[in-house]
Design a protein around this motif. Structure first.
Motif, PDB file in Angstrom:
ATOM      1  N   PHE A   1       0.838  -1.281   0.105  1.00 52.38           N
ATOM      2  CA  PHE A   1      -0.134  -0.033   0.103  1.00 52.38           C
ATOM      3  C   PHE A   1       0.969   1.228   0.119  1.00 52.38           C
ATOM      4  CE2 PHE A   1      -2.275   3.222   2.528  1.00 52.38           C
ATOM      5  CZ  PHE A   1      -3.242   3.444   1.671  1.00 52.38           C
ATOM      6  N   VAL A   2       1.789   1.306   0.786  1.00 53.01           N
ATOM      7  CA  VAL A   2       2.702   2.468   0.938  1.00 53.01           C
ATOM      8  C   VAL A   2       3.487   2.756  -0.271  1.00 53.01           C
ATOM      9  CG1 VAL A   2       4.856   3.353   2.134  1.00 53.01           C
ATOM     10  CG2 VAL A   2       2.857   2.334   3.350  1.00 53.01           C
ATOM     11  N   LEU A   3       4.075   1.826  -0.988  1.00 56.14           N
ATOM     12  CA  LEU A   3       4.775   1.839  -2.186  1.00 56.14           C
ATOM     13  C   LEU A   3       3.793   2.248  -3.389  1.00 56.14           C
ATOM     14  CD1 LEU A   3       7.077  -1.368  -2.220  1.00 56.14           C
ATOM     15  CD2 LEU A   3       7.560   0.801  -1.818  1.00 56.14           C
ATOM     16  N   VAL A   4       2.797   1.660  -3.335  1.00 52.66           N
ATOM     17  CA  VAL A   4       1.949   2.556  -4.557  1.00 52.66           C
ATOM     18  C   VAL A   4       1.495   3.886  -4.071  1.00 52.66           C
ATOM     19  CG1 VAL A   4      -0.570   2.344  -5.265  1.00 52.66           C
ATOM     20  CG2 VAL A   4       0.851   0.182  -4.947  1.00 52.66           C
ATOM     21  N   MET A   5       1.380   4.177  -2.649  1.00 54.33           N
ATOM     22  CA  MET A   5       0.804   5.679  -2.509  1.00 54.33           C
ATOM     23  C   MET A   5       2.067   6.478  -2.661  1.00 54.33           C
ATOM     24  SD  MET A   5      -2.276   5.387  -1.711  1.00 54.33           S
ATOM     25  CE  MET A   5      -2.458   7.241  -1.154  1.00 54.33           C
ATOM     26  N   LEU A   6       3.340   6.156  -2.547  1.00 52.79           N
ATOM     27  CA  LEU A   6       4.554   7.043  -2.606  1.00 52.79           C
ATOM     28  C   LEU A   6       4.797   7.119  -4.040  1.00 52.79           C
ATOM     29  CD1 LEU A   6       6.808   5.768  -0.007  1.00 52.79           C
ATOM     30  CD2 LEU A   6       5.937   7.780  -0.052  1.00 52.79           C
ATOM     31  N   PHE A   7       4.666   6.015  -4.963  1.00 51.84           N
ATOM     32  CA  PHE A   7       5.333   6.080  -6.276  1.00 51.84           C
ATOM     33  C   PHE A   7       3.998   5.880  -7.249  1.00 51.84           C
ATOM     34  CE2 PHE A   7       8.625   3.657  -3.963  1.00 51.84           C
ATOM     35  CZ  PHE A   7       9.449   4.846  -4.205  1.00 51.84           C
ATOM     36  N   GLY A   8       2.921   5.715  -6.832  1.00 54.00           N
ATOM     37  CA  GLY A   8       1.863   6.158  -7.885  1.00 54.00           C
ATOM     38  C   GLY A   8       1.585   4.874  -8.509  1.00 54.00           C
ATOM     39  N   TYR A   9       0.289   4.742  -9.262  1.00 58.86           N
ATOM     40  CA  TYR A   9      -0.120   3.713 -10.120  1.00 58.86           C
ATOM     41  C   TYR A   9      -0.286   4.290 -11.519  1.00 58.86           C
ATOM     42  CZ  TYR A   9      -3.331   0.350 -12.153  1.00 58.86           C
ATOM     43  OH  TYR A   9      -3.648  -0.570 -12.991  1.00 58.86           O
ATOM     44  N   LYS A  10       0.353   3.842 -12.527  1.00 60.06           N
ATOM     45  CA  LYS A  10       0.044   4.388 -14.085  1.00 60.06           C
ATOM     46  C   LYS A  10      -1.197   3.213 -14.487  1.00 60.06           C
ATOM     47  CE  LYS A  10       2.741   7.748 -13.822  1.00 60.06           C
ATOM     48  NZ  LYS A  10       2.457   9.002 -13.632  1.00 60.06           N
ATOM     49  N   GLY A  11      -2.212   3.501 -14.591  1.00 58.59           N
ATOM     50  CA  GLY A  11      -3.207   2.775 -15.587  1.00 58.59           C
ATOM     51  C   GLY A  11      -3.427   3.335 -16.842  1.00 58.59           C
ATOM     52  N   SER A  12      -4.638   2.543 -17.542  1.00 56.61           N
ATOM     53  CA  SER A  12      -5.141   3.046 -18.921  1.00 56.61           C
ATOM     54  C   SER A  12      -6.664   3.188 -18.462  1.00 56.61           C
ATOM     55  CB  SER A  12      -4.511   2.467 -20.000  1.00 56.61           C
ATOM     56  OG  SER A  12      -5.030   0.812 -19.615  1.00 56.61           O
ATOM     57  N   ASN A  13      -7.000   3.985 -19.258  1.00 47.01           N
ATOM     58  CA  ASN A  13      -8.665   4.044 -19.296  1.00 47.01           C
ATOM     59  C   ASN A  13      -9.132   3.183 -20.527  1.00 47.01           C
ATOM     60  OD1 ASN A  13      -8.226   5.539 -21.634  1.00 47.01           O
ATOM     61  ND2 ASN A  13      -8.825   7.297 -20.975  1.00 47.01           N
ATOM     62  N   LYS A  14     -10.399   3.438 -20.692  1.00 54.11           N
ATOM     63  CA  LYS A  14     -10.979   2.235 -21.658  1.00 54.11           C
ATOM     64  C   LYS A  14     -10.494   2.428 -22.981  1.00 54.11           C
ATOM     65  CE  LYS A  14     -15.632   2.508 -19.359  1.00 54.11           C
ATOM     66  NZ  LYS A  14     -17.053   2.883 -19.399  1.00 54.11           N
TER      67      LYS A  14
END
Length: 71
Positions: A53-66
């Motif tokens: 959880f902390v790693l995702v909150m610190l470094f973010g998550y790059k996703g894609s939309n539809k």
């Protein structure tokens, strides 16, 4: 995915240090009662979840939309 791998490795190392042993094939909350030392195993699992959880909150998550466009 890389953050989950790092968190799992750290949690696995913690579990190995305390010599955690479990007698089922898949670890889950329901299988805690079958482990030999379930308190350190629970702590290792909680630490793994917190680190992920902390790693995702610190470094973010790059996703894609539809449309497949990256955020």
């Amino acid at each position: 995915m890389a953050y989950v791998i790092v968190a799992g490795a750290i949690g696995g190392a913690i579990t190995a240090v305390v010599k955690g042993q479990i007698t089922v094939m898949f670890f889950s909350i329901l299988s805690l009662q079958t482990s030999i030392n379930w308190i350190p195993m629970t702590i290792g699992g909680i630490v793994t979840a917190i680190i992920g959880f902390v790693l995702v909150m610190l470094f973010g998550y790059k996703g894609s939309n539809k449309n497949g466009i990256k955020d």
